[in-house]
Write an enzyme that holds these catalytic residues in place. Structure first.
Site, PDB file in Angstrom:
ATOM      1  CD  GLU A 192      -6.155   0.399  -6.112  1.00 18.13           C
ATOM      2  OE1 GLU A 192      -5.379   1.280  -5.658  1.00 18.13           O
ATOM      3  OE2 GLU A 192      -6.979   0.486  -6.294  1.00 18.13           O
ATOM      4  CE  LYS A 234      -8.762  -0.198  -3.281  1.00 17.17           C
ATOM      5  NZ  LYS A 234      -8.918   1.051  -3.158  1.00 17.17           N
TER       6      LYS A 234
HETATM    7  P1  13P Z   1     -12.993   1.814  -6.848  1.00 18.28           P
HETATM    8  O1  13P Z   1     -13.358   0.569  -5.859  1.00 18.28           O
HETATM    9  O2  13P Z   1     -13.936   2.323  -7.691  1.00 18.28           O
HETATM   10  O3  13P Z   1     -12.192   0.915  -8.435  1.00 18.28           O
HETATM   11  O4  13P Z   1     -11.993   2.365  -6.423  1.00 18.28           O
HETATM   12  C1  13P Z   1     -10.687   1.893  -5.517  1.00 18.28           C
HETATM   13  C2  13P Z   1      -9.302   2.973  -5.407  1.00 18.28           C
HETATM   14  O5  13P Z   1      -9.170   3.055  -4.096  1.00 18.28           O
HETATM   15  C3  13P Z   1      -8.658   2.413  -6.447  1.00 18.28           C
HETATM   16  O6  13P Z   1      -7.763   3.312  -6.537  1.00 18.28           O
END
Ligand code: 13P
Length: 370
Positions: A192, A234
Site C-alpha cells: 500500500e 493497494k
Molecule cells: P481508507 O479506505 O479509510 O483510506 O483506509 C484504507 C486503509 O487500509 C488505510 O491503510
C-alpha cells in the site's frame, strides 16, 4: 537506477498460477468482492469513537469489529478483512476467535503488520513506515493465528517538491522487504503506497507523483525478488488534493487513475484494491464503478480495500448502542453491496435513495456531514 542487467538477474521469481499464495491472492479479488480494512490502530479507532462519544475499550472495539464481520450477507461482497493486532488476538462475544469467525463466514483474515509512520530524518514533512524489526517472527505468529494475508502502508505527502527522492526510496525499500518476508512466511502481501489527498495540489500533480511512486515501488519489489503474482497492490486513486480549487469529475478521476495504473503497474499483479483515502463513501463507490466501466485494457481485477468508505455510515449508526446493531449492520451491508456492484461496474446511484429511505428516520441528523 540500477543497470538493467542487475534488475534482470534479481527479477521476480517465476510462479505458476497454482501456488497457494497466488490462489489466495486471486481469492481476495473474485468478481464483485473486495476487502474490508478494519485495521485501525487502537489510537485511531479511539479517535473515531471519541468523535461519536463511544467509550473505547478492548470489548467495545471487539464488539464493533464483530458487528462488521458478522453482518448478515456481507460475505457476498467482502472477500477478506484486514485486522489489527488487538483484534486478531480477540474472541467474539460467543468465545470464538475472530480469525475463526472470519473463516467460518468465508472471509479471509488478514493483518496489518506495519508499525505506523515516523518522521523521516533529514526530510521535513515526510514520513517513513516502520515495522521491519522482528517482522519474520511476527508474520509467523500471525500465520499461526490464522492470517492469510498482510498489509503495510507507506504514505507520501504531495507538494511542489514532495515527495523527495529520499522518501520515495526509503518507503519503496521497506515495502519490498516487507512483501518478500510475507511471501517467505506464506502470507499474501498487500502493498500500500498511499499518495495522500491533503493539500491544494492538482489532479495532474497527483497523477505525476502516483506514477513515480509506483515506478519506484515496483522496481524495489523486483529487486527484492517479490513474486508479483502472489501479491496485491493497494494504491490511491488519482484525485486532486482536498484543498485544490479545481476538483475533478468522476470520469476524469477514473481516466487518470487507469492511465496511471496502465503506465506503472505490471499485468502480472492479480488485483488492484483501492484505498478510499478520505473520499466520501458514495464518491469512492462512484469512482470505483467508473473505473470498472471504462473501456481499454485492464489486466488486473480492480476492486476495493476501503476503511472509512465502508465503515463510516455503520459506525455513525451504531454509536456503541446495542439497540442500533441491526441498523448499523444494514448500513454496512448496503455499502459493501454498493462497492461489490462497483467492482463489477454495475453500481446504480438509485441504490442510495432506496437505502436512505429505509434508514433515515433513525440516523442522527447531519451524520453524513461529519
Ligand atoms: P481508507 O479506505 O479509510 O483510506 O483506509 C484504507 C486503509 O487500509 C488505510 O491503510
Amino acid at each position: 537506477m540500477e543497470p538493467r542487467q542487475e534488475i534482470t538477474q534479481t527479477a521476480s521469481r517465476p510462479a505458476t498460477p497454482a501456488t497457494d499464495l497466488a490462489r489466495t491472492a486471486a481469492a481476495l479479488v473474485p468478481p464483485g468482492k473486495g476487502i474490508l480494512a478494519a485495521d485501525e490502530t487502537v489510537s485511531t479507532l479511539t479517535k473515531r469513537f471519541d468523535a461519536l462519544e463511544i467509550a473505547s475499550t478492548p470489548s467495545s472495539r471487539r464488539d464493533y469489529r464483530e458487528l462488521l464481520l458478522t453482518t448478515p450477507g456481507a460475505e457476498e461482497f467482502i472477500s477478506g478483512a484486514i485486522l489489527q493486532d488487538e483484534t486478531i488476538h480477540q474472541h467474539g462475544s460467543a468465545g470464538t476467535p475472530i480469525a475463526v469467525i472470519c473463516n467460518q463466514l468465508g472471509i479471509l483474515p488478514g493483518i496489518k503488520v506495519d508499525a505506523g509512520t515516523t518522521p523521516l530524518a533529514g526530510h521535513a514533512g515526510e514520513h517513513v513506515t516502520e515495522g521491519l524489526d522482528r517482522l519474520r517472527e511476527r508474520l509467523a505468529d500471525y500465520r499461526r493465528l490464522g492470517a492469510r494475508f498482510a498489509k503495510w502502508r507507506a504514505v507520501f505527502a504531495v507538494g511542489d517538491t514532495l515527495p523527495s527522492a529520499g522518501c520515495v526510496a526509503a518507503n519503496a525499500e521497506a515495502l519490498a522487504r516487507y512483501a518478500v518476508l510475507c511471501q517467505e512466511q506464506a502470507l499474501v502481501p498487500i502493498v500500500e503506497p498511499e499518495v495522500v489527498m491533503d493539500g491544494p495540489h492538482t489532479i495532474e500533480r497527483c497523477e505525476e507523483v502516483t506514477g513515480s511512486v509506483l515506478h519506484a515501488v515496483f522496481e524495489a519489489l523486483l529487486e527484492q525478488g517479490v513474486c508479483l503474482e502472489e501479491m496485491l497492490l493497494k494504491p490511491n486513486m488519482v484525485v486532486p488534493g482536498d484543498d485544490c480549487a479545481r476538483q475533478a469529475d468522476i470520469g476524469t478521476v477514473a481516466a487518470a487513475t487507469l492511465r496511471c495504473l496502465r503506465r506503472h503497474v505490471p499485468p502480472a499483479i492479480p488485483g488492484v484494491v483501492f484505498l478510499s483515502g478520505g473520499q466520501r463513501d458514495v464518491v469512492a463507490t462512484r469512482h470505483l464503478d467508473a473505473i470498472n466501466r471504462a473501456g481499454g485494457p485492464k489486466p488486473w481485477k480492480l476492486s476495493f480495500s476501503y476503511g472509512r468508505a465502508l465503515q463510516d455510515a455503520a459506525l455513525a449508526t451504531w454509536r456503541g448502542k446495542p439497540e442500533h446493531l441491526a441498523l448499523a449492520q444494514r448500513a454496512f451491508y448496503h455499502r459493501a453491496r454498493c462497492n461489490g456492484l462497483a467492482a463489477l461496474g454495475a453500481y446504480d446511484e438509485h441504490e442510495e435513495d432506496a437505502h436512505l429511505g429505509e434508514t433515515a428516520p433513525q440516523v442522527p441528523a447531519g451524520w453524513r456531514d461529519d
